[in-house]
Structure formats: C-alpha cells, structure tokens
Design a protein around this motif. Structure first.
Motif, PDB file in Angstrom:
ATOM      1  N   HIS C 325       0.835  -1.205   0.000  1.00 44.17           N
ATOM      2  CA  HIS C 325       0.000   0.000   0.000  1.00 44.17           C
ATOM      3  C   HIS C 325       0.869   1.255   0.000  1.00 44.17           C
ATOM      4  O   HIS C 325       0.600   2.214  -0.717  1.00 44.17           O
ATOM      5  N   ALA C 326       1.940   1.211   0.799  1.00 48.64           N
ATOM      6  CA  ALA C 326       2.809   2.390   0.883  1.00 48.64           C
ATOM      7  C   ALA C 326       3.579   2.590  -0.410  1.00 48.64           C
ATOM      8  O   ALA C 326       3.720   3.731  -0.899  1.00 48.64           O
ATOM      9  N   ALA C 327       4.053   1.489  -0.987  1.00 49.60           N
ATOM     10  CA  ALA C 327       4.817   1.603  -2.226  1.00 49.60           C
ATOM     11  C   ALA C 327       3.926   2.133  -3.352  1.00 49.60           C
ATOM     12  O   ALA C 327       4.382   2.871  -4.231  1.00 49.60           O
ATOM     13  N   LEU C 328       2.662   1.768  -3.305  1.00 49.00           N
ATOM     14  CA  LEU C 328       1.727   2.253  -4.321  1.00 49.00           C
ATOM     15  C   LEU C 328       1.593   3.766  -4.223  1.00 49.00           C
ATOM     16  O   LEU C 328       1.541   4.475  -5.225  1.00 49.00           O
ATOM     17  N   GLU C 329       1.536   4.249  -2.973  1.00 50.55           N
ATOM     18  CA  GLU C 329       1.441   5.693  -2.790  1.00 50.55           C
ATOM     19  C   GLU C 329       2.698   6.391  -3.273  1.00 50.55           C
ATOM     20  O   GLU C 329       2.641   7.519  -3.769  1.00 50.55           O
ATOM     21  N   GLY C 330       3.824   5.658  -3.140  1.00 53.95           N
ATOM     22  CA  GLY C 330       5.092   6.241  -3.581  1.00 53.95           C
ATOM     23  C   GLY C 330       5.130   6.493  -5.071  1.00 53.95           C
ATOM     24  O   GLY C 330       5.944   7.294  -5.560  1.00 53.95           O
ATOM     25  N   LEU C 331       4.265   5.838  -5.817  1.00 51.41           N
ATOM     26  CA  LEU C 331       4.231   6.038  -7.263  1.00 51.41           C
ATOM     27  C   LEU C 331       3.590   7.377  -7.632  1.00 51.41           C
ATOM     28  O   LEU C 331       3.926   7.977  -8.650  1.00 51.41           O
ATOM     29  N   ARG C 637       8.097  -4.549  -3.951  1.00 45.47           N
ATOM     30  CA  ARG C 637       9.381  -4.349  -4.636  1.00 45.47           C
ATOM     31  C   ARG C 637       9.149  -4.029  -6.112  1.00 45.47           C
ATOM     32  O   ARG C 637       9.818  -3.146  -6.675  1.00 45.47           O
ATOM     33  N   VAL C 638       8.182  -4.696  -6.715  1.00 42.27           N
ATOM     34  CA  VAL C 638       7.861  -4.408  -8.113  1.00 42.27           C
ATOM     35  C   VAL C 638       7.418  -2.941  -8.251  1.00 42.27           C
ATOM     36  O   VAL C 638       7.841  -2.225  -9.155  1.00 42.27           O
ATOM     37  N   LEU C 639       6.596  -2.528  -7.305  1.00 43.72           N
ATOM     38  CA  LEU C 639       6.126  -1.137  -7.362  1.00 43.72           C
ATOM     39  C   LEU C 639       7.286  -0.157  -7.183  1.00 43.72           C
ATOM     40  O   LEU C 639       7.354   0.882  -7.839  1.00 43.72           O
TER      41      LEU C 639
END
Lengths: 171, 434, 805
Positions: C325-331, C637-639
């Motif tokens: 969820h956090a990595a998604l926001e990082g996008l 990691r993919v994100l």
C-alpha cells in the motif's frame, strides 16, 4: 650404532622369507567380511515389493546429506519413494543410513568397486539402487508388522487382532 | 440369630407385599419419623448406630449424610438420593436377595434417608441383568406410591418425594459412584474427578448421595429400635448391625445369609456345608472380586470392616469366594483379571492398558511359558497400577494379584518351574487378546 | 503466590497453578498427553506423574502433576524412582497397542508420544500381546484418520465437542477399545476440525493435504500471518523443495493462541495452484522484468504528460501488505503526482472499512482484539454470523460463554453460536435501531422479568465488568457502525471498561483503511466507465464487485498493469502482467482487525517445485542457481522498481526503508519501524491514527421483494482459500439462506432452488431455510453469482424455481 643397523637388517632379512600379504587386486579379489560397508542397495520384501517406505530416516541420519528422497502414495495406500537418490560422490560409507532404516530396505553390500571417471555417474537413482532380493534379511516384511491395512485387510497383520466394533456395547 | 431384618420374604417365598411388610411393622417407623422428627434429628441417630456403607468401601453412612447441605445451608434446589443396585461384582449377590425378598425395607430406607437429607427425588440404578428384580422393585414402588408413601406429599405431610428406577446399560464401571452418575445423565460411564464430591455436585450438578441397597435397608431398623440396639446386633465389639454374607465357589451349599456382622468365616462356611467334596481349603477371596486372598489361618477373623483390613484384605461386599485345594488360584485370578480388563471404562491408562498387560503376564504364567522375571514384573506392574489409576476399579483389580503374590508365591513358582499349571483342573491355556 | 521447590528449583507461582504449568515455569517440562493448557486437565493419561512432599509433614506421595495444585512449601520431584517407574509403565502400556508404523506416520518427528516414549527409555515390549485394531473413517478432504495409533487421551473429543462445540464427533466403546470418530463416515462438520491435527499427541488425525509429503524436520518454516481473514492468526507455513506443503498454527497468545480455522489451515492451495501465473507477460507474450518495468514506467510518464496524472489510477486491495500500500502511494509522486490511488478493490467494502475505522476511533475505548476476548464477560456480536467473517473470533466467543460469560448475537443467519449465545436475528436494516434500543435500556435495571432478549442484553451489558462489542462487516450499515460505537461510549460512561471491535474485509483491511484518506474507488470506477482514464495499475485485486461495463472499459485502457499471484479474469485482461509473491513467500506486514500490526517472513522459496521439475522419474540432474520460474517478486518491490523506472529514482527502497518511511510520514505508524516476524505484533494507536473520511449509507428500507445481502461463508467464499479443489469440495456449492416465512410464501420446503431477479437479469441459486433469518431478507454467499449492480441490502425479486432440488 652398528648393532641397531644389524637389528634393522635382520628384520628385513626375516621378512624376506615370509609369505607376502599383498593381494594382487584386481586380478585377485579380496575376501571382504559380510558386514562390510560397501555400495548401498534398496531391497525388496518377500513378496517382491519395494521395502522402502520413504520415511526419510536415512536422509536425516546421513552426516553428509547425500540421500535425497521424495515420498509418494500408491493407489493401494502403500507409501513409496517416487524418487530416491544417493550421491556416492559424497557418501562416506559410514552406514548410519542402514542403521536408521526401520524397514530393512536400505542395506550395505560388500561391493566396493564403484570407481567412475565421471562424477555424474556416481549419482545413483532409485532404479540403480533397487535390487531384486531381500539382502541380509530375506524374510522381513514391514507392512505385515506395521498394523496398517495395506498388504492385508485391517486387523489381519501379524500382530493384530481383527478390528473391534466401536458401536458395540459388549466388551 | 433367626430374626431376619433385611430379607424377610413374603408368603411362599414371594417378595413381601406392602401389606405383608406393614404387618411386620413396616412403614410404622416412617410414619412416626415424619410425624415427630425433624430431618436434622435423624442424622445423629444414624451416626451413633455405626452403620457403614455395605457397598464395599465401608464409609460411615451418618457422616456421608452430614455432607449434604440441609436447612438454611441448602440452596433450595433439587437434591437426589441415588441407590446403587448395580450389583456386578463377581461373586456378589446380596442386594439381589434383598430386592427379591423385601423391596419395601429398602424403599422405606430410601424415604427415611431422603427425609433426613431433605431430598427431592430418589433414583434406583439397577443392574441390567436384574430384569426380575427391577420388575419387583417397580411393583413395590407402585404399591408404595398408591399408598401415599411416595409421590406428592409423602404420607400427607408437606414433604414430597418419589423414587424412579433406572436400568443400567450393563457395565461393571457403572457401579462406581461417579461413573454411575455420568451413566445416569446419558454420558459415557466414566468416573468423574473428585473433588467436587457428589454431595456438592452430583447428578445433573446437584447435591447427591449414592448408597448401596443393603445400607439403606438397614436404616428403618435403626430408626425403629435405636442406635444402641443396632450396635448390639454385632458379634464383635467394634461392629454394628447385621450383614448379608454370601458364599460361592467350592462350597457344598453356596448361599446368601443374613448374620450379625463379625461372624467368622469358619462359622459361615460351616453353615454352607464346608468346602465342596470335603477338600482342604486353599484360600478365600473375602468380599467380591476386588479383595485380596485370605488363607485358612484367617478363618477365625471376624468378618467386619476393620478386622479384615488388619489381616491384609478388605471385607468388600461380604460375599466370599472359596478356593479348594483343587482350584488354581492363578487361574482364578486370571479369570478375574480378564473381567476387570474387559470392564475397564477406558479412561485412564493404568486401567485401560495396564490391566490387559497383567492379563498377558498371568496367561503366560498359567500357560507355563513364563519366567521368574515375569513374576517380579507382575508384582511390580500391579503395584504401579493400583494406586495410580483414576478410580478404584484398577486398584480393586490389583488386590487379588497382591494376595496371590503374598500368599501363593509357591504356587506361582510351581507354574514356572513345571512349565504348566500344577492343578488338576488346568486353566485356560490359550492366549487370547482379552 | 505459593512458593514451591520443583526438582530443586525454587519458584513462586500464582495460586491454583497446577504442577505441569509450575514445572514449565521452573524449566522442567513434565511429559503430558491428555493435559493441554487450553483444554485443561482431566487426569486420564497418568504420564505426568511426580512425587510431592507437602509442608504438612505427610509422607511423600506420587500424584498427577496436572491434577495437583501447587501449595506453599510443596517439594516436587519428577526424578524419584516411583515417578520414573510409573511414567515408564505408562509408556509401556500405551505401546501395547500402538502400531509399529512410525516410518509411514506423518506425525513422526513432531509426535509427543514418540518423544515421551524415547525419553522414558521404552524400546522393547516385555510381554508381546496382540494389538487391537480399528477401522478408520473417511473424515473429509482435510483430516486423515488412523485410529490404531490412538492412545486414548480424549484430547480430540474435548477439543471438538467441548471447546469448539462440534456435535458430529466423539468417543464410543470402552476398555482398550475406545474409538474416536463420527457416527458414520463423512466430512467433519466443524470449521475448526483442523485443530485435531495439532491436538492429537500422536498420529491419529493428520493433515490430508500433507499426507506422505515430508518429514517435519525437512520443512522450511517461517513466521507468517494467515491471509484469509482480518483476525490475523499466526501461522507456520512449511515448505520443502519449493513446494508449500502445509500450514500449521504458530502460538501467539495475543491473537489466536494455538488454534486455527480450517480456512486458514487448509486454504493454502492457491500458492501451489498449477494455474498460477508465474511469468512476466506483455501483450500476451512473455518478457523480462526489465523490459516490462521499463515499458510500464515510460508509458506511465507519457500518459501523465499528455493526458494528465489524473488519468492514471493505482488500485490495490485489502489482501496487499502494508508495504505494498505504501509503495503504491510512492508512485503518485513527482511527475506522477496527482494520479489517483484506491486502497480497496470493492467500493462497498471500501466504504465499510473506512466507516469501521471511524467507529473504532469514535468509540473511544480500547479495541477488542482476539486475545482480549479472553477477558470479556459479556459479549455482543452485532451484524455478523461471526464464524463466517472471522472464524477464530467465533471460537473465542464460544470460550466467553464456556467460561460463564454471556454472549449475544444480534444478526441473522447465526450457525455456530446458537447453543451458547442468545441469538436475536435482527434485520440488518434495523440493526442501528436495535443497538439504539440497547443503549437506551442500559439504565433499565428494575423492570419486570425480561421477556425481551434485548432487555436481557442491555441488563447484562450494564452489569458486565468487561463488556465487549464486536461488529461484523457485511451486515452493518453506516448508522449501525455509529450506534455500535455509541453503545460502547455509553457503557464506558457507566463506569465499565468496554472494548469495541469491528471485522474488516481482508487480512489487511484495517491497514488499507488507515492508509486511505477518503473513499477513492467509486470515483475511479466512474471515470473508468466514462473513459476518462488512460492507465491503471492493479495490485492484487479482484474485479468481482465491478460492473461488466467497468471490466470492459479496463480491457480497453491503453495501459493496464496487473500485479497478482492468482489466475483469473484480470490476469487474462491485462496488457501487462507482473507475477507477485504470495504472503507465505515474502516479507511484509498486515494490520489485523483491531489494529495489531504483525510482520511476516518468507517461508517458501518461489519457483517451480522440484516435484514438478522431475527429469524422467527423478530429481533434475542439472544444477542451476536460479530455480525455474524463480524470478517472481514481491508486489512492493515491483512497485518500487516501477517507481524507479518511471520517476528515475536511483534505487528501489528496501523493506526497512519503506517501513521507516511509513513510520515517519504517517501518524500512529511508529511501531512499524521495529516490527519483527514471530513476535506478538504491536498495536497501532487508534487515537493517533488519522481517521479517514467517508460515510456509509443505511441499508434501504424494506421494499418489494427480498433484501439481498452478500455474506461470507466460513469455507468457500474467501478469495484465496477457494482456489484449491479440496477446499471447494469441503465447502460445497453456495447456498442462499432465507427465512421460514419467506420460504413458505415462495413454496420452498426446507431447501430448494430460487431465481433472483434484479434489473433485467435473473440468476439461479440453491436456497435453504434457516430459522435465524428475519423475514424479508435473503443471505447470499459472496461466491455465488448475483445480478450485477445489486447493492448490498437492495431488494430483488425472488421466486422459487420449478424442479427444486
């Protein structure tokens, strides 16, 4: 000093007239004791079925991790190794696997002539290990003693009484 | 002593009817007690009488009654009196005689005991095989109910009480007090852990007292004639009352008689015609199967609770099994052990699996294939089974083996040295899974 | 606190502690078979013998440790001859009938009987007797039965009947022939049957899915968290040769203790599903990670530049980890700032989770977590047949009743707690009103005898020391969430110490809601349908709650990137598919329904399992460092790598960096910094968390036809566990539940087939009458097909179909 030298030469002289112990291998084969720890085999029970039940005890006992097994279940409920590999490159012939084997399937033989020029040939698969006899224990059959209904109906093994009826109130 | 207190029969040997029982002063005591006495007055009399439980353990009955909370201490809910008529002990047939001859004396005893403990219902848990006796009992209860002795407002008073008969599913363990309660509730007949004792949490979680048939049959007499009279009945100074003694096994005339407590084995055996065929006496199991052997040297021991304990056995149910010189005590014990192993409820390990193990060893001894090591194993085994099982079943099973080992060590060794049973009637040699 | 001397070690234990627990406290593990800390002591196996010498001066005596309470001044020894002899005998007795089948027994290696037998030195049967045998039973797809091994400790029966409330299993017979099984062959009905495997001290009940697979010591086991509901039970997945072979419970006293439900224990088939996509695919062709990530990054940038970042949407779901969820926001940063993010894949469940989180914050009392249920004396379960939505919570609720507490269920369709709880089958649309009534009646202590169960409930709650209120998810509407929180507040105002909890959708529903600022998915889906979107990145999502038009629009998007580990329509539809690792294969964390943050660690190395990679009839003979299809990556990691590609970042953040970032930037998430797998987890602080906005409408008032509610089933409706065949077989086809009155009106007797019509579509479904379903409602399992666009609680025309089954 001269005395010591003569003593030494005396020993040599005496040995010259003794029968040599050297065996002319390979022309002459050595007599190996029956319980020698040579090439490992997988034996069969009296009915001709594989004895190995893939219990993983040999692979656990192996100090050099040279045995790899994958267990499977045959349709009749018999547990068998679908694959059984011994990597003789690593094997130190310590015999712990044979000692661990609870079904007397894995045994050691007197054969030690396993030399290969290619290490890959020393990786033995199940078909390389399986023999068509019972080895040192021709009469033992694990499944007859185990109390599991695979080679016989439930309750008809060597140590079993026929199944009791859980519904009955009679003792 | 000719007066029969407990097992007075009716006409032609039929069970005494209500009228017959009444004509022998039956239920007069109950009427007097209900009219003149408060429940709390009864317990001291029973305590003073020295009445002890006749089911085998010999627990003082008055004391047992006093465990049940009464009066202000009670919570006002139902309380139950349970009568243990599950007489399955091998060699025991005394309650049957009472039920067959004089069911009303027990009924009166039940009502009196229930009155003393202010109980609301009585239940008779009767052995499955006692079809006839259960019918007799039900008929007698019916008579009593019609006469107003049972049911709503007992004898017209404020207190109501009724008795219900429950026929057992037919397992020996149902005779164990708490297993009986479980069986009653429709559960598996397995003993409960104590505490809580039944007097606190018994049948359906309510205060409950469990009594043997014979114990309750003694109660009317005590309340009619007083504690001193009851004590005076006994032959030995520490005893109280009479006892239904039964004899079986190698006896000329096996029977059940009511005699003063403290009568000796010699007297009783003489009455029963002595050992069958005039043979020598080898030994006696004094009180049902779960007691240790006595030998001829114990013939003059008064058959009362404490004297028998002093010589290393128990009075038990007071029904003895006689072994003559031709009867192999090993085979007899093996037979009993098979019974005990078969009748284990299966709850705890020593009893469930330890007893069959004992059977296996005894079979080897009787079959002549045992070694001296097996003798020690047998002794050691039962020493470990007895005190460590959950209820008294396996402890009882250990008793005859203990007696066997103590008194007949020579016979055991003979089995081993001769590789067969040295007795003329060889026991079952076949090795079975019990 | 009695002080005792245990094998020479002086310890003080709480009064009433039995000697087994005292021994553990002293570091002396007394062997046990029948004793279990959660099932209690019954004293049947007699192996825990020890000898005690009391302070009362009585001679020492041998007792059973489990049945004896520690008393002050007691000296306990387990090593004296009497105890050792007895233990040795007990083992010898148990071995009389135990079969000689350890080599083929799956319990071998973790068998209590094996351990104790070896510890007691037993190796030879001194008097060989014949062994008793039993016929085994078929107990369903999960449990293998092998009765000959039984040592009659009664643990299975005590768990199944007493602890879990099952009634189709028990013991029969007596002496050494006690039999544990069902009355007749057939699947075990309890949803907690899997615990028999763990309860049995030997191999009578073993895991059928693990049958004849491995020895336990060969398994790679990691600390993980069950991904099948929001309770967050702790598990130990075990795998060997890259094959996930079983899932066992990990004891976390703060959550599940030593119990799991069948969904958690046997629902892992999706991991080894042969259909599982394992390759990176671009427009239907396999490609490399670099190629795919580069393409996706460039396209995202391009779309952001030409159509604006608002035409890009990133969507994930409640089964994705906190880090994902956090990595998604990082996008959605820098050049992609302004693109849209949704943390849920189902608009209804999104609203439900956000409102649940608001309610938790509004209640103002500590959350009711799984472990807290052990201290609750009066429990109100509202708006859920709990065993469906959070099975382990239902098991814990049963223990509340068994301890003497009171349990009330204010919901339709209760199937599990009927025998111990007061069930009020409230209509979901009336739940808020019902809760309001209870609140209003809290002070009503001196009325007439309470005939109305609501009054009983109010009085019980008012009189409770530690009341608990647990709201479900699917059958609770907005006003009911508020009413539940208000009830908790009212209880707190009366001086009790209430706890308030909610069930969330998915294993990380709480986390997803806490990451959300406001409902985002409805807007995204509307724009998708209206053609305003150009790109979507979907991470571990389902589209089952979307309309067909939305799914169709998704397929037409210029860029659709799907990250997932399940096969399904999205996998087919995606222009770009990136395979990700499942929970048991990776590191991450979930937040359970009460805000407990729990980390999990990898326990399976991904790749084609060795068994599926045989060359001929044996293991592969070629050696490679990378296993085949082993390059599957964890979603976060993919994100991060996508972020690297799109935003030109130098490096993808590591797990620790990602966690530190969340802890730094989000209030209340500080515990994430130090979270470790294998611990008890850490609670997020409700008071500090930023509460999301959003609202949830009331369920529509009764209209024509029946109000249709989607509900979970214990087995079969959850998206991951239903993948594997054994689970689907045990769950059976979905069956709708309807009230006796409605059934009578429709002419259905007991069970039948119904047609549900909404709009211009009719679907057919099996239906069954359930007494605890209020008139006018129809409860439909989530895995059944329903007419599209039928909102939760909306009315549909229901008719009985001819040829009823």
């Amino acid at each position: 000093m001269l005395k010591e030298t003569l003593n030494g030469l005396g020993v040599t002289l005496r040995q010259m007239f003794k029968k040599p112990v050297t065996v002319q291998y390979p022309e002459e084969k050595p007599q190996v004791p029956e319980r020698y720890r040579g090439r490992i085999i997988l034996t069969r029970d009296p009915s001709g079925e594989e004895r190995c039940v893939a219990c993983y005890l040999c692979s656990s006992a192996c100090p050099v991790d040279c045995i790899t097994i994958s267990a499977s279940e045959r349709e009749d409920g018999r547990r068998l190794p679908e694959a059984f590999r011994i990597n003789f490159n690593r094997c130190i012939f310590c015999g712990l696997c044979a000692e661990a084997c609870p079904t007397l399937a894995l045994q050691m033989t007197t054969d030690f002539e396993m030399a290969e020029t290619d290490g890959r040939n020393l990786i033995y698969e199940k078909e390389d290990l399986l023999v068509d006899h019972g080895g040192k224990y021709p009469d033992y059959s694990f499944w007859d003693e185990a109390g599991v209904a695979v080679t016989h109906a439930m309750g008809h093994g060597k140590q079993d009484v026929p199944p009791s009826d859980p519904r009955s109130n009679l003792p | 002593m000719t007066e029969v207190l407990l097992a007075a029969k009716g006409k032609n040997g039929a069970p005494a009817t209500l009228d017959e029982y009444r004509s022998a002063q039956g239920y007069a005591t109950l009427e007097r007690v209900l009219k003149d006495m408060k429940p709390a007055d009864l317990i001291p009399i029973v305590k003073d009488s020295g009445l002890r439980g006749r089911g085998g353990a010999g627990f003082p009955s008055g004391l047992k009654w006093s465990f049940v909370a009464t009066g202000d201490k009670a919570d006002g809910g139902p309380k139950y009196l349970v009568v243990n008529a599950d007489e399955m002990e091998p060699g025991t047939f005394k309650d049957r005689v009472i039920l067959e001859s004089n069911p009303h004396v027990m009924i009166e005893g039940i009502v009196l005991a229930a009155y003393a403990m202010e109980m609301t219902d009585g239940f008779v848990f009767i052995r499955r095989e006692y079809f006839k006796q259960a019918d007799i009992l039900e008929r007698a209860i019916d008579e009593a109910r019609k006469a107003g002795i049972l049911g709503h407002s007992v004898l017209g008073g404020k207190w109501s009480f009724d008795i219900h008969v429950h026929r057992s599913g037919g397992r020996y363990i149902c005779g164990e007090e708490t297993a009986l309660l479980n069986a009653f509730e429709g559960r598996k007949a397995q003993p409960r852990s104590k505490p809580p004792f039944p007097a606190v949490r018994g049948l359906w979680g309510r205060p409950t007292t469990v009594h043997n048939v014979e114990t309750l049959a003694n109660v009317p007499g005590i309340l009619r004639n007083g504690a001193a009279w009851f004590k005076g009945l006994a032959k030995n100074p520490e005893g109280a009352g009479t006892k239904m003694y039964g004899g079986s096994g190698s006896l000329e005339r096996p029977m059940c008689v009511e005699r003063p407590i403290g009568t000796t084995l010699r007297e009783l055996m003489a009455e029963m015609g002595g050992v069958k065929g005039g043979k020598q006496l080898l030994g006696v199991i004094p009180g049902g199967a779960s007691t240790a052997f006595l030998t001829p040297e114990h013939l003059d021991v008064p058959l009362d609770f404490d004297p028998v304990v002093k010589v290393g056995s128990r009075l038990g149910t007071g029904t003895f099994i006689v072994f003559s010189e031709d009867d192999c005590p090993v085979h007899g014990t093996l037979n009993l052990q098979r019974f005990f192993a078969r009748e284990s409820c299966g709850f705890c390990t020593p009893c469930r699996d330890g007893l069959p193990f004992g059977v296996g060893i005894l079979e080897r001894i009787e079959g002549g294939t045992a070694t001296m090591g097996d003798l020690d194993l047998l002794d050691d085994l039962f020493r470990n089974i007895g005190p460590n099982s959950f209820c008294a079943h396996a402890a009882g099973a250990a008793e005859p083996v203990r007696g066997l080992y103590q008194h007949f060590r020579g016979i055991l060794e003979d089995h081993i040295h001769q590789h067969r049973c040295p007795f003329p009637k060889p026991g079952a040699r076949e090795v079975t899974h019990v | 606190m009695p002080e005792i001397l245990f094998d020479g070690r002086k310890i003080a234990v709480p009064a009433g502690t039995n000697l087994v627990e005292a021994g553990l406290a002293a570091g002396v593990p007394v062997p046990v078979f029948c004793y279990h800390k959660d099932l209690g002591a019954v004293g049947s196996c007699r192996v825990c013998a020890c000898t005690i010498k009391g302070a009362d001066g009585k001679p020492p005596r041998t007792v059973m440790a489990c049945m004896t309470a520690a008393a002050d001044g007691m000296e306990v020894t387990t090593l004296d001859k009497a105890s050792v002899d007895l233990r040795r005998y007990v083992v010898e007795w148990l071995m009389l009938n135990h079969p000689h089948d350890c080599p083929i027994c799956d319990e071998g290696g973790e068998c209590q009987l094996q351990d104790v037998t070896i510890a007691c030195g037993h190796s030879q049967r001194r008097v060989p007797t014949m062994k008793r045998t039993f016929q085994n039973q078929f107990l369903g797809e999960f449990i293998q039965h092998e009765m000959n091994r039984c040592i009659t400790c009664y643990r299975c029966e005590r768990f199944y009947k007493d602890y879990a409330g099952g009634d189709d299993f028990g013991s029969t017979g007596s002496r050494d022939r006690v039999y544990f099984g069902r009355f007749e062959d057939g699947p075990l009905e309890s949803p907690f049957s899997g615990n028999l495997v763990e309860m049995c001290p030997t191999g009578v009940f073993t895991d059928k899915l693990f049958r004849y697979k491995s020895r336990v010591w060969d398994l790679e086991i990691g600390h993980s968290v069950c991904p099948h509901c929001s309770v967050g039970c702790n598990v130990h997945p075990g795998s060997r040769f890259r094959e996930l072979q079983r899932v066992r419970v990990r004891d976390n006293p703060a959550v599940n203790g030593v119990f799991l439900c069948d969904r958690g224990q046997f629902g892992h088939g999706y991991v080894m599903d042969p259909e599982r996509p394992m390759t990176v695919r671009l427009q239907g062709e396999s490609t490399s990670w670099d190629q795919a990530l580069g393409t996706a990054g460039a396209e995202l940038l391009g779309i952001a530049r030409h159509a604006g970042p608002a035409s890009i949407a990133f969507v994930t779901s409640a089964r994705a980890s906190v880090e994902t969820h956090a990595a998604l926001e990082g996008l959605a940063e820098e050049s992609l700032a302004g693109s849209r993010i949704a943390h849920f894949d189902d608009p209804d469940r999104e609203a439900r989770a956000l409102v649940a989180l608001q309610a938790l914050a509004a209640a103002g009392c500590p959350p009711l977590d799984q472990g807290d249920l052990a201290h609750v004396d009066v429990l109100l379960i509202a708006g859920a047949a709990l065993v469906n939505e959070a099975p382990l919570a239902a098991l814990a609720a049963r223990q509340v009743a068994r301890r003497g507490g009171k349990v009330f269920v204010l919901a339709p369709g209760e199937t599990y707690l009927n025998d111990v709880a007061t069930v009020i089958p409230a209509h979901p649309a009336r739940l808020a009103a019902e809760l309001g009534t209870v609140s209003a009646k809290l002070g009503d202590s001196n009325g007439a005898a309470a005939d109305d169960p609501r009054l009983t409930l109010a009085r019980a709650l008012a009189a409770a020391k530690a009341p608990g209120i647990l709201l479900g998810s699917d059958l609770v509407d907005g006003p009911a969430f508020q009413a539940g929180a208000a009830l908790a507040k009212a209880l707190a105002a009366r001086g009790t110490a209430p706890r308030f909890g909610c069930v969330f959708p998915g294993p990380n529903g709480f986390g997803a809601a806490a990451m959300s600022a406001k409902p985002a998915l409805p807007g995204i889906l509307a724009d998708l349908e209206a053609g305003k979107l150009q790109a979507m990145v979907l991470v571990e999502c389902e589209t089952s709650a979307w309309t067909p038009a939305q799914v169709e629009a998704l397929k037409q998007l210029p860029l659709c990137v799907v990250l997932d580990y399940l096969p399904g329509p999205l996998h087919q539809a995606a222009g770009m598919f990136l395979p990700t690792e499942a929970t048991y294969e990776t590191d991450g964390s979930y937040v359970n329904r009460a805000g407990r943050l729990q980390a999990f660690a990898r326990s399976r190395r991904i790749g084609v399992p060795v068994r599926a990679d045989f060359q001929g009839s044996s293991f592969p003979r070629d050696y490679a460092v990378e296993p085949p299809l082993g390059d599957v990556r964890v979603a976060w990691r993919v994100l991060e790598q996508l972020r690297q590609a799109a935003l030109g970042k130098a490096e993808a953040r590591t797990l620790a960096e990602l966690r530190a970032h969340i802890a730094r930037t989000r209030p209340g998430w500080a515990p994430l910094r130090d979270i470790a797998p294998g611990s008890q987890g850490a609670m997020l602080e409700l008071a500090v968390l930023a509460a999301p906005q959003g609202s949830l409408a009331a369920f529509p008032a009764a209209g024509s036809g029946l109000a249709v509610f989607r509900i979970d089933r214990t087995l079969g409706s959850e998206v991951l566990s239903r993948v594997a065949a054994p689970m689907r077989k045990m769950a059976g086809p979905p069956v709708a539940l309807l009230s006796p009155a409605d059934a009578k009106r429709l002419g259905i007797d007991g069970a039948g087939s119904i047609g549900i019509t909404a709009g211009n579509r009719t679907v057919e479904l099996a239906a069954r009458v359930h007494p605890a379903v209020p008139e006018g409602t129809l409860l439909v399992p989530r895995d059944a097909e329903l007419p599209h666009g039928l909102a939760q609680g909306a009315a549909a025309n229901v008719a009985a179909l001819a040829g009823a089954r």
